[in-house]
Design a protein around this motif. Structure first.
Motif, short mmCIF file in Angstrom:
data_model
loop_
_atom_site.label_atom_id
_atom_site.label_comp_id
_atom_site.label_asym_id
_atom_site.label_seq_id
_atom_site.Cartn_x
_atom_site.Cartn_y
_atom_site.Cartn_z
N ALA A 41 28.85 72.22 44.48
CA ALA A 41 27.51 72.41 43.91
C ALA A 41 26.49 71.45 44.51
O ALA A 41 25.28 71.70 44.40
CB ALA A 41 27.57 72.24 42.40
N HIS A 44 23.53 72.72 46.67
CA HIS A 44 22.61 73.57 45.91
C HIS A 44 21.72 72.74 45.00
O HIS A 44 20.50 72.93 44.96
CB HIS A 44 23.41 74.59 45.08
CG HIS A 44 24.32 75.46 45.90
ND1 HIS A 44 23.90 76.64 46.47
CD2 HIS A 44 25.62 75.32 46.25
CE1 HIS A 44 24.91 77.20 47.13
NE2 HIS A 44 25.97 76.40 47.01
N LEU A 45 22.31 71.83 44.25
CA LEU A 45 21.50 71.05 43.31
C LEU A 45 20.60 70.06 44.06
O LEU A 45 19.49 69.76 43.60
CB LEU A 45 22.39 70.33 42.29
CG LEU A 45 23.35 69.23 42.76
CD1 LEU A 45 22.69 67.87 42.79
CD2 LEU A 45 24.58 69.17 41.82
N ASP A 48 17.58 72.02 45.13
CA ASP A 48 16.75 72.42 43.99
C ASP A 48 16.00 71.22 43.39
O ASP A 48 14.83 71.32 43.04
CB ASP A 48 17.62 73.07 42.94
CG ASP A 48 16.81 73.71 41.82
OD1 ASP A 48 15.66 74.12 42.10
OD2 ASP A 48 17.32 73.81 40.70
N GLN A 56 22.04 61.58 46.27
CA GLN A 56 23.24 62.41 46.28
C GLN A 56 24.50 61.56 46.10
O GLN A 56 25.44 61.93 45.37
CB GLN A 56 23.34 63.21 47.58
CG GLN A 56 22.30 64.30 47.72
CD GLN A 56 22.41 65.02 49.05
OE1 GLN A 56 23.51 65.27 49.54
NE2 GLN A 56 21.28 65.35 49.65
N GLY A 164 34.66 77.20 41.41
CA GLY A 164 33.33 76.76 41.81
C GLY A 164 32.64 77.74 42.73
O GLY A 164 31.44 78.01 42.58
N LEU A 168 29.12 79.58 41.81
CA LEU A 168 27.93 79.34 42.63
C LEU A 168 27.48 80.58 43.37
O LEU A 168 26.33 80.68 43.80
CB LEU A 168 28.21 78.20 43.61
CG LEU A 168 28.45 76.83 42.94
CD1 LEU A 168 28.93 75.81 43.96
CD2 LEU A 168 27.19 76.34 42.25
N TRP A 172 23.47 79.86 38.99
CA TRP A 172 22.82 78.69 39.57
C TRP A 172 23.73 77.48 39.44
O TRP A 172 24.75 77.51 38.75
CB TRP A 172 21.46 78.49 38.93
CG TRP A 172 21.34 77.51 37.78
CD1 TRP A 172 20.64 76.35 37.79
CD2 TRP A 172 21.90 77.60 36.47
NE1 TRP A 172 20.74 75.71 36.56
CE2 TRP A 172 21.51 76.48 35.74
CE3 TRP A 172 22.72 78.55 35.84
CZ2 TRP A 172 21.89 76.24 34.42
CZ3 TRP A 172 23.11 78.34 34.52
CH2 TRP A 172 22.69 77.20 33.83
N TRP A 173 23.39 76.37 40.12
CA TRP A 173 24.28 75.22 40.20
C TRP A 173 24.62 74.62 38.83
O TRP A 173 25.69 74.03 38.66
CB TRP A 173 23.67 74.14 41.10
CG TRP A 173 22.32 73.63 40.66
CD1 TRP A 173 21.10 74.05 41.09
CD2 TRP A 173 22.07 72.60 39.69
NE1 TRP A 173 20.09 73.37 40.46
CE2 TRP A 173 20.66 72.45 39.59
CE3 TRP A 173 22.87 71.79 38.90
CZ2 TRP A 173 20.07 71.53 38.74
CZ3 TRP A 173 22.28 70.87 38.04
CH2 TRP A 173 20.88 70.75 37.97
N SER A 175 25.63 76.03 36.30
CA SER A 175 26.82 76.65 35.71
C SER A 175 28.07 75.82 35.96
O SER A 175 29.04 75.90 35.19
CB SER A 175 27.01 78.06 36.28
OG SER A 175 27.23 78.03 37.68
N ALA A 176 28.07 75.02 37.04
CA ALA A 176 29.23 74.16 37.33
C ALA A 176 29.44 73.14 36.22
O ALA A 176 30.58 72.76 35.91
CB ALA A 176 29.03 73.46 38.67
#
Length: 526
Positions: A41, A44-45, A48, A56, A164, A168, A172-173, A175-176
């Motif tokens: 994820a 993606h996150l 966003d 990170q 995962g 994905l 959207w991220w 949901s992880a």
């Protein structure tokens, strides 16, 4: 220490306890799923939320910092206030923090949510293990229960990338993170019905100074080790490790003076407890280093994509799950000391195969053997560790095991990664005519060499790649050889220290097989 004798067999668990074990498996499965899903994820996150490189890293690392820092405190807190109470409080906190993380609107908000997840996560693992100690008093049943617990943890790691990827692909991220909420709801509903409450009736008050000292000892060391592994030898991480070690000395001295210490150092007087911790710690160190080097090999030397590398790494997780199934079967026929030594010896053979790696095939075979071997003793050592501690200290014992695992991974990545980097630089034979700036970048590591080669003329770039890949493979061989020596030495030590000893600190009569750990009693006993 608790002693289970043949004349007074331990009570056996019934249907309620086994259903309760299924409930305890939920947070275990969730935590292992959460680890692997987050890596998928992250891109993606980050896109966003606009997270930079440093942010990170904090999103990834701050969870393990909080988890490692609070494990000892939470394990002891559970012994004081009740394991079920702490587990349910942690489950509620984990669920709420998961929702907060899923709907984070900035990197800072997500980092804060990850801190809360780490603190809540520190309540879950020690509590589940301590409750297993309470619910399954029969040695054989306890071994089976711990084996199920480990199988769920390893199964979550295996399923994580698949789950995962599906999430994905369709959602959207966030949901992880929401994946864990249903698990926690089930635990909160079923836990009060199926799980017993247990605490130390003689426990004193929690010492705030000891909590602060434990955090001051653990957090700087974990941070320093991670930074050393990531950026090499620098003053700040070295000072962090030294400062953490100094605080640890103060922490230990304080525990010796307290009548109700945060960490009961008397646990270490039992050689079974200490040896079980050592097997877990050394196994974590070696396998963390080998996994790091193997993953880099697949992506930089073999040239596979991250997904391709992940698929080639999947068989080792399957091998670990298989080992947790085989271990109790072997333990019915052999003393635990021999099963543990056998597993470590198999792991050493796998790493010896690693010293001959010249392609993906041998690397996967070596990883499968090493992973199967190192997983074989996992449930047995955890069972021995739990039985060697008094029942009222089960939470503390479990938290020490989990903390040792966290340290093992951090030390393994730092130490084994540094060893591989040292061998890489010493074996790197760069072609003539390479610009000085490019040569310096290539010396930084094989990943940098791959990136630099793309900027060079085709022939020169190919020579740089060949040199870097050969040097990195040499580093992999050396790391594997060192790991094999560590595993063989630990196998011999485990066989000597644990031979003829029971989990509760007693010594089995020489004329009969020792009463082993959970799942370890000889066939026909109990």
């Amino acid at each position: 220490m608790e002693t289970i004798s043949a004349s007074r067999p331990a009570p056996r668990a019934g249907r309620r306890e086994w259903i309760g074990l299924a409930v305890l498996a939920l947070p275990t499965l969730l935590l292992s799923l959460d680890i692997s899903v987050l890596y998928l994820a992250l891109p993606h996150l980050s896109a966003d939320l606009g997270a930079g490189g440093t942010e990170q890293l904090w999103i990834l690392d701050v969870y393990s910092f909080a988890l490692a820092g609070f494990l000892v405190t939470m394990g002891t807190l559970g012994d004081r206030i009740g394991r079920r109470r702490l587990l349910l409080a942690g489950a509620a906190g984990f669920g709420l923090a998961s929702v907060l993380a899923a709907y984070a609107t900035s990197p800072a908000m997500l980092i804060a949510a990850r801190v809360l997840l780490g603190v809540a996560g520190a309540t879950l693992m020690p509590s589940t293990m301590a409750l297993i100690r309470t619910m399954f008093q029969d040695p054989r049943q306890m071994g089976q229960a711990v084996g199920v617990w480990f199988s769920c943890f390893l199964g979550g790691m295996t399923l994580g990338p698949l789950v995962g990827g599906l999430l994905l692909e369709h959602f959207w991220w966030g949901s992880a993170f929401l994946l864990g909420v249903p698990f926690m709801v089930v635990l909160l509903v079923a836990g009060p019905i199926l799980l017993p409450e247990h605490r130390d009736p003689a426990a004193g008050r929690l010492d705030p100074a000891s909590v602060a000292l434990s955090l001051g000892a653990i957090l700087p060391v974990v941070y320093g080790l991670k930074e050393l592994a990531r950026n090499g030898l620098h003053a700040v991480p070295v000072l962090a490790v030294v400062a953490g070690a100094a605080v640890a000395v103060v922490f230990v001295r304080r525990q010796r003076r307290l009548t109700s210490p945060l960490l009961d150092l008397r646990l270490f007087r039992n050689p079974v407890f200490t040896m079980a911790l050592a097997v877990g710690l050394l196994g974590g160190i070696v396998m963390a280093g080998i996994s790091l080097m193997s993953t880099l090999y697949l992506q930089t030397v073999a040239g596979l994509s991250p997904m391709g590398a992940g698929l080639w790494l999947a068989p080792q997780n399957v091998a670990m799950v298989a080992a947790t199934v085989v271990a109790p079967v072997l333990a019915r026929r052999l003393p635990p000391a021999y099963v543990i030594a056998l597993g470590l010896a198999i792991a050493a053979v796998g790493l010896l195969v690693h010293t001959q790696v010249a392609g993906v095939g041998l690397l996967v075979i070596g990883l499968v053997l090493a992973s199967f071997g190192v997983a074989l003793p996992m449930s047995l050592t955890m069972s021995l560790l739990l039985r060697s501690a008094p029942p009222e200290r089960a939470g503390s014992a479990a938290s020490l095991s989990e903390t040792g695992g966290e340290f093992g991974v951090a030390v393994g990545v730092a130490a084994m990664g540094s060893l591989g980097a040292l061998v890489y630089r010493s074996h790197l034979a760069l072609p003539a005519g390479l610009p000085a700036q490019t040569a310096e970048a290539v010396k930084g590591g094989v990943a940098a060499a791959v990136a630099s080669a793309r900027e060079l003329p085709a022939a020169l770039g190919a020579d740089v790649l060949d040199a870097a890949r050969a040097a990195f493979t040499s580093g992999l061989h050396v790391v594997a050889a060192v790991g094999a020596v560590i595993f063989m030495g630990t196998a011999v030590l485990a066989a000597v220290v644990l031979r003829g000893r029971t989990g509760d600190g007693g010594t089995a009569p020489a004329a009969q097989a020792p009463i082993q750990d959970p799942a370890l009693e000889p066939a026909g006993v109990g």
